[in-house]
Enzyme design. Structure first.
Site, PDB file in Angstrom:
ATOM      1  N   HIS A 275       0.839  -1.209   0.000  1.00  0.00           N
ATOM      2  CA  HIS A 275       0.000   0.000   0.000  1.00  0.00           C
ATOM      3  C   HIS A 275       0.877   1.264   0.000  1.00  0.00           C
ATOM      4  O   HIS A 275       0.896   1.976  -0.968  1.00  0.00           O
ATOM      5  CB  HIS A 275      -0.999   0.050   1.162  1.00  0.00           C
ATOM      6  N   ASP A 326      -5.114  -8.205  -3.356  1.00  0.00           N
ATOM      7  CA  ASP A 326      -5.424  -7.948  -1.954  1.00  0.00           C
ATOM      8  C   ASP A 326      -6.766  -8.548  -1.530  1.00  0.00           C
ATOM      9  O   ASP A 326      -6.864  -9.738  -1.281  1.00  0.00           O
ATOM     10  CB  ASP A 326      -5.343  -6.439  -1.690  1.00  0.00           C
TER      11      ASP A 326
HETATM   12 ZN    ZN Z   1      -3.438  -6.946   2.591  1.00  0.00          ZN
END
Ligand code: ZN
Length: 459
Positions: A275, A326
């Protein structure tokens, strides 16, 4: 197209065009060795006798650098607001409900469905950031690696490469010494993570193993440093996904999360920052100096309302980038690259933000090449792409599909990312073997996954 079943590929392939050396090249010969790696890749040649002539252009597949397979059970079920406030943290509480129920057999069925969908979406390697280790009551399974084994079995069933990353997970927050009760399946020490990594490394020919730290809030500093020192292979960490995490880290340590890693980890090329949404320029510079990579998950970050990473900053600094599915709301890389660019366009009110007019004016080409190159380190593989020594993986494009038909070769990637259906791949090759469509296997796998969804959601 659905990719199921396998067939030995001819040793020798020839494509009219292929993405080699960061650009389209014409007349490309590709020879896979018996070891499943590319032995020879040569452009600008005519098709030699005995070569299978492919009917369209070929691309390297990509690494899916961040996946939580069990979250496939949650896709499409979290898109309603039941209270006045809904953000990452309320989503997480609901996600934990699934995490507390799923068994190894259920995980295997859902992961097989997910991995087939990922192959369909142009990924041939998936990095599993795996923190769901223990039985629902928190006790250890007889085989402590049972949940990892379920993922390895699912990957072997569909023929996708897998990087297993058992996760260090020790506490509920910066100021909380222990886990919450609903995190009991995640509890691991550095020693347990190392044992799980050793077990994972032997789980298959297409399996590699690294380690992960859940996040700075979920692991003690001394444990993070010990794990980094005592492990090998890629080392992934969720970092700076949420502004609340940045605030908590500042309050607890005096540093922003990425800054803390740069000062204390210490960062190097093994580290993959997942991220890295909330950064400042000094943090980007520190990551670039260290050689660490960043894993962006644009579909999930949009779905969870995380915020936008500083894509222009990461690109300009030369930091290795990769993408991940994800939470599995998107399962095809062209869609991830599209959202990566569109987020920036919406925020900055500009077009072609990821392009570099001086060097690579094509937005999709620049993103694709950066993500192709960045995937190797994320997966713990020395090479990735159409080059000698890399695994013999490729995507055969269906250049006649809507959105691509009639485009010149120079614009195929632009069409693929911005104009075509998400999965314009006619065939997928993994480790020198074609993954062929097999309707019966597709239906059986989908049926098993649907049955698991009923079991999970009927409770
Ligand atoms: Zn994750």
């Amino acid at each position: 197209m659905s990719v199921q079943g396998t067939a030995a590929a001819p040793a020798l392939l020839w494509a009219p065009a292929a993405w080699v050396g960061g650009r389209w090249q014409a007349g490309v010969l590709l020879r896979a060795g018996a070891d499943g790696l590319w032995a020879e890749v040569r452009a600008g040649v005519a098709a030699p006798p005995g070569a299978e002539v492919l009917p369209g252009p070929v691309l390297p597949s990509l690494v899916n650098a961040h996946s939580h397979a069990f979250q496939r059970a949650f896709v499409g079920l979290a898109e309603r607001r039941d209270s006045a406030h809904d953000d990452f943290w309320s989503w997480r509480d609901r996600m934990y409900g699934v995490a507390l129920r799923i068994t190894p057999a259920q995980l295997r069925a859902l992961a097989a469905q997910l991995y087939a969908e990922l192959l369909d979406g142009g990924y041939t390697q998936v990095c599993e950031f795996h923190y769901l280790q223990h039985a629902p009551d928190g006790s250890r399974y007889a085989d402590p690696a049972a949940m990892l084994q379920a993922l390895a079995d699912a990957a072997a069933e569909v023929g996708i490469g897998l990087t297993l990353l058992p996760v260090l997970y020790e506490r509920a927050g910066f100021t909380q010494p222990a886990l919450r009760d609903d995190q009991r399946r995640f509890a691991t020490s550095a020693d347990e993570v190392l044992a799980l990594q050793r077990a994972a490394a032997g789980m298959g020919a297409l399996v590699t193993a690294g380690v992960a730290v859940h996040s700075l809030r979920a692991a003690r500093p001394a444990s993070i440093v010990a794990l980094a020192e005592r492990s090998s292979g890629p080392l992934h960490v969720h970092v700076a996904e949420q502004t609340a995490e940045v605030d908590d880290c500042l309050a607890a340590t005096g540093c922003r999360p990425i800054d803390w890693l740069a000062r204390h980890a210490p960062l190097d090329a093994r580290w993959q920052l997942v991220h890295a949404t909330h950064s400042v320029p000094g943090e980007i510079a520190a990551v670039a100096r260290a050689g660490a990579g960043v894993v962006l998950c644009p579909g999930t970050e949009a779905n969870l309302g995380d915020g936008l990473a500083d894509l222009p900053g990461w690109l300009a600094a030369g930091v290795p980038l990769s993408v991940g599915s994800d939470s599995q709301v998107l399962r095809a890389w062209p869609e991830e690259l599209r959202w990566l660019e569109y987020g920036q366009r919406l925020a900055l009110r500009q077009r072609n933000v990821a392009a570099d007019p001086g060097h690579e004016p094509a937005t999709a080409a620049r993103l694709f090449e950066r993500v192709r190159a960045g995937g190797a380190a994320a997966a713990g593989l020395p090479r990735w792409g159409l080059e000698p020594g890399a695994r013999a993986d490729l995507l055969l494009l269906d250049a006649s599909c809507p959105g691509l038909a009639g485009l010149p070769a120079s614009h195929l990637l632009d069409g693929l990312v911005f104009a075509a259906a998400a999965r314009p791949f006619a065939r997928v090759l993994v480790a020198g073997r074609w993954r062929w469509p097999d309707d019966a296997a597709v239906a059986a796998r989908a049926g098993r996954a649907a049955a698991v969804m009923h079991q999970l959601w009927a409770q």
